[in-house]
Design an enzyme around this catalytic site. Structure first.
Site, PDB file in Angstrom:
ATOM      1  N   GLU A 146      -7.361  18.257 -35.100  1.00 21.80           N
ATOM      2  CA  GLU A 146      -8.659  17.626 -34.829  1.00 21.80           C
ATOM      3  C   GLU A 146      -8.523  16.530 -33.776  1.00 21.80           C
ATOM      4  O   GLU A 146      -9.339  16.410 -32.863  1.00 21.80           O
ATOM      5  CB  GLU A 146      -9.243  17.035 -36.118  1.00 21.80           C
ATOM      6  CG  GLU A 146      -9.712  18.094 -37.101  1.00 21.80           C
ATOM      7  CD  GLU A 146     -10.110  17.471 -38.427  1.00 21.80           C
ATOM      8  OE1 GLU A 146     -11.237  16.971 -38.534  1.00 21.80           O
ATOM      9  OE2 GLU A 146      -9.293  17.474 -39.360  1.00 21.80           O
ATOM     10  N   ASN A 160       0.815  -1.211   0.000  1.00 20.38           N
ATOM     11  CA  ASN A 160       0.000   0.000   0.000  1.00 20.38           C
ATOM     12  C   ASN A 160       0.854   1.269   0.000  1.00 20.38           C
ATOM     13  O   ASN A 160       0.616   2.195  -0.770  1.00 20.38           O
ATOM     14  CB  ASN A 160      -0.952   0.002   1.196  1.00 20.38           C
ATOM     15  CG  ASN A 160      -1.931  -1.162   1.126  1.00 20.38           C
ATOM     16  OD1 ASN A 160      -2.019  -1.845   0.095  1.00 20.38           O
ATOM     17  ND2 ASN A 160      -2.666  -1.397   2.210  1.00 20.38           N
ATOM     18  N   HIS A 210     -17.561  36.528 -30.666  1.00 24.72           N
ATOM     19  CA  HIS A 210     -18.699  35.791 -31.251  1.00 24.72           C
ATOM     20  C   HIS A 210     -18.366  35.253 -32.642  1.00 24.72           C
ATOM     21  O   HIS A 210     -19.257  35.039 -33.452  1.00 24.72           O
ATOM     22  CB  HIS A 210     -19.955  36.670 -31.333  1.00 24.72           C
ATOM     23  CG  HIS A 210     -20.213  37.469 -30.097  1.00 24.72           C
ATOM     24  ND1 HIS A 210     -20.935  36.994 -29.024  1.00 24.72           N
ATOM     25  CD2 HIS A 210     -19.796  38.711 -29.749  1.00 24.72           C
ATOM     26  CE1 HIS A 210     -20.978  37.920 -28.071  1.00 24.72           C
ATOM     27  NE2 HIS A 210     -20.286  38.967 -28.475  1.00 24.72           N
ATOM     28  N   SER A 246      -7.497  12.759 -48.368  1.00 25.14           N
ATOM     29  CA  SER A 246      -8.755  12.019 -48.361  1.00 25.14           C
ATOM     30  C   SER A 246      -8.631  10.883 -49.360  1.00 25.14           C
ATOM     31  O   SER A 246      -7.959  11.006 -50.379  1.00 25.14           O
ATOM     32  CB  SER A 246      -9.891  12.953 -48.759  1.00 25.14           C
ATOM     33  OG  SER A 246     -10.984  12.211 -49.267  1.00 25.14           O
TER      34      SER A 246
HETATM   35  N1  ARG Z   1      -1.458  -3.361  -7.417  1.00 27.73           N
HETATM   36  C1  ARG Z   1      -1.927  -2.684  -6.248  1.00 27.73           C
HETATM   37  C2  ARG Z   1      -2.399  -1.270  -6.602  1.00 27.73           C
HETATM   38  O1  ARG Z   1      -2.171  -0.865  -7.657  1.00 27.73           O
HETATM   39  C3  ARG Z   1      -0.849  -2.605  -5.224  1.00 27.73           C
HETATM   40  C4  ARG Z   1      -1.357  -2.473  -3.825  1.00 27.73           C
HETATM   41  C5  ARG Z   1      -2.028  -3.723  -3.417  1.00 27.73           C
HETATM   42  N2  ARG Z   1      -2.382  -3.694  -2.052  1.00 27.73           N
HETATM   43  C6  ARG Z   1      -3.243  -4.548  -1.533  1.00 27.73           C
HETATM   44  N3  ARG Z   1      -3.513  -4.415  -0.279  1.00 27.73           N
HETATM   45  N4  ARG Z   1      -3.831  -5.461  -2.258  1.00 27.73           N
HETATM   46  O2  ARG Z   1      -2.997  -0.592  -5.828  1.00 27.73           O
END
Ligand code: ARG
Length: 467
Positions: A299, A119, A165, A286
């Protein structure tokens, strides 16, 4: 059951807690390695900084660190050479690299994750990666500004009709018009620099969500990674992606500015306007109409703006319902963020080249300005200088324009006697103000369209962009 190691073999169960392997479709559904592998360098840099700190704090042995460094160097070589074997069963970039490390160096590899979670690891990786991309984009934004400033300098004296405009309003310098975009892109650059300060903070140390009981030196890791400080709340550090959202918001604004420029290029290139031409290498033909040369690049840029703005909406929506702290939803932040970066980078690169090659048709611009009674305001201002209240002058000139329209000529094509019929205060010097160039040169206050002002602004921008 010692083999129940999540990194060992994902055709087995995740850990001792699980009684069966993950369903195959679920494995594909939850895997991110197909796209997050592009974070590999940030992942390795973050891991090395973490490992060096673990060793410095005596949490792992010096030999473990040496093994980790050796293993990571080899992994980097393998990835660069394209020989690294990415495994879907290992879910994401983090587990793939860690598993390979353990394969290469044994127990030291298994110690790397001490005091860390995916995390805080993934939040760190995205921030490191995005910081690098912001720096590249900032350079491209500068390059585009430089190109526009050069074109503005070259065309400071070119008169075009300014529009409100999309109706001809007053004559403006084409250089002045281009410098309007330089202002927009310079604000975009400021916004990106501001976002960068908030991107460049370290989540590592937040671990899964609550911090960790190991005596980590977070400041040291931040310093080693060139970050401006550490995230101060572990829950916030692993869960918010506001830095990615505000980057995408800033990117959306850049694209909106590019899109407005694109719209103008498309209009200017159309036959009724014929103000500019793009180099052939930026146009396409084209398959049926042999005479066509289409402005595909502007575009597409206009079209791709929709997709970047869409990513902003996607990321905002991704975040809005998430309880603290980390949720797997956040894995969905990557594809929109990556695509935003890729789209913006390619667009800016192409636009810098394309705008450098833009050719301008001053006669067409001047002719269009003349057809639109662009100096009517100047005639009104002239009468005000002769003592008329502005509202009366406005009405008097409206009569003159009506007459000129009826005769199909420009105001300057009326004779002095004809003009004097609208008001006796009109003298021979009126023809100075009825000229497009006279009108343009008269707007010489700061921010005005007079060529002298345009040159002053060009000088200011050059100094700013050189610094
Ligand atoms: N691949 C996960 C993401 O992009 C990494 C973190 C995963 N953490 C977990 N608790 N499953 O967020």
């Amino acid at each position: 059951m010692t083999s129940a190691n999540p990194l060992a073999n994902k055709s087995e169960a995740w850990s001792a807690l699980f009684s069966e392997p993950v369903d195959e479709l679920v494995q594909r559904y939850t895997a991110s390695v197909g796209f997050d592998r592009r974070l590999w360098r940030a992942d390795i840099d973050g891991s090395l900084a973490h490992a060096r700190m673990l060793a410095a704090q005596g949490i792992i042995a010096a030999q473990d660190l040496a093994d980790i460094e050796r293993g990571m160097a080899q992994i980097a070589r393998e990835i660069e050479a394209g020989t690294f074997e990415w495994k879907l069963e290992l879910e994401d970039v983090h587990l793939n690299i860690e598993a390979r490390l353990t394969q290469l160096v044994g127990d030291a590899g298994k110690r790397l994750h001490t005091g860390r979670s995916r995390n805080d690891q993934v939040a760190t990786d995205i921030r490191l990666w995005l910081r690098g991309e912001i720096d590249v984009i900032a350079g491209l934004l500068e390059q585009l500004q430089r190109v526009l400033v050069d074109q503005a300098d070259r065309h400071a004296d070119v008169v075009m009709p300014g529009f409100t405009h999309l109706q001809v309003a007053q004559p403006v310098s084409f250089g002045h018009h281009l410098l309007a975009y330089v202002e927009m892109f310079s604000r975009d650059a400021e916004r990106l620099a501001d976002v960068r300060r908030r991107v460049n903070r370290l989540p590592l140390g937040a671990a899964a969500l609550a911090g960790t009981s190991y005596p980590l030196d977070r400041e040291r890791v931040a310093r080693e990674l060139g970050m401006d400080g550490v995230c101060q709340n572990s829950l916030d550090a692993v869960s918010d992606r506001d830095f990615a959202i505000e980057f995408t918001a800033a990117a959306s604004l850049v694209m909106v500015h590019v899109s407005r420029l694109s719209e103008e290029l498309i209009v200017w290139m159309s036959q009724p306007f014929g103000f500019v031409a793009l180099p052939d290498r930026f146009c396409t033909g084209s398959s049926i109409m042999p005479q066509k040369k289409n402005p595909d690049v502007p575009e597409l840029a206009r079209g791709k703006t929709g997709r970047v703005v869409g990513h902003l909406m996607g990321l905002l929506t991704l975040m809005k319902g998430q309880p603290l702290a980390y949720n797997k939803d956040n894995q969905e932040d990557k594809e929109p963020l990556f695509d935003t970066v890729d789209t913006l980078r390619d667009t800016l690169r192409i636009f810098a080249d394309m705008m450098a090659g833009l050719s301008v048709r001053p006669e067409a611009m001047e002719q269009a300005a003349r057809r639109g009674y662009a100096t009517a305001t100047d005639l009104a201002d002239y009468l005000v200088k002769k003592g008329l209240p502005f509202r009366d002058a406005h009405e008097t000139v409206a009569h003159a324009v009506k007459t000129a329209i009826g005769r199909g000529v420009d105001l300057a094509a009326l004779t002095l006697d004809e003009l004097r019929a609208f008001h006796p205060a009109i003298d021979a010097d009126v023809f100075d103000v009825l000229s497009l160039r006279g009108s343009m040169a008269a707007r010489a206050l700061p921010g005005g369209t007079a060529p002298a002002q345009v040159r002053a602004q060009v000088a200011r921008h050059r100094q700013r962009l050189a610094g």
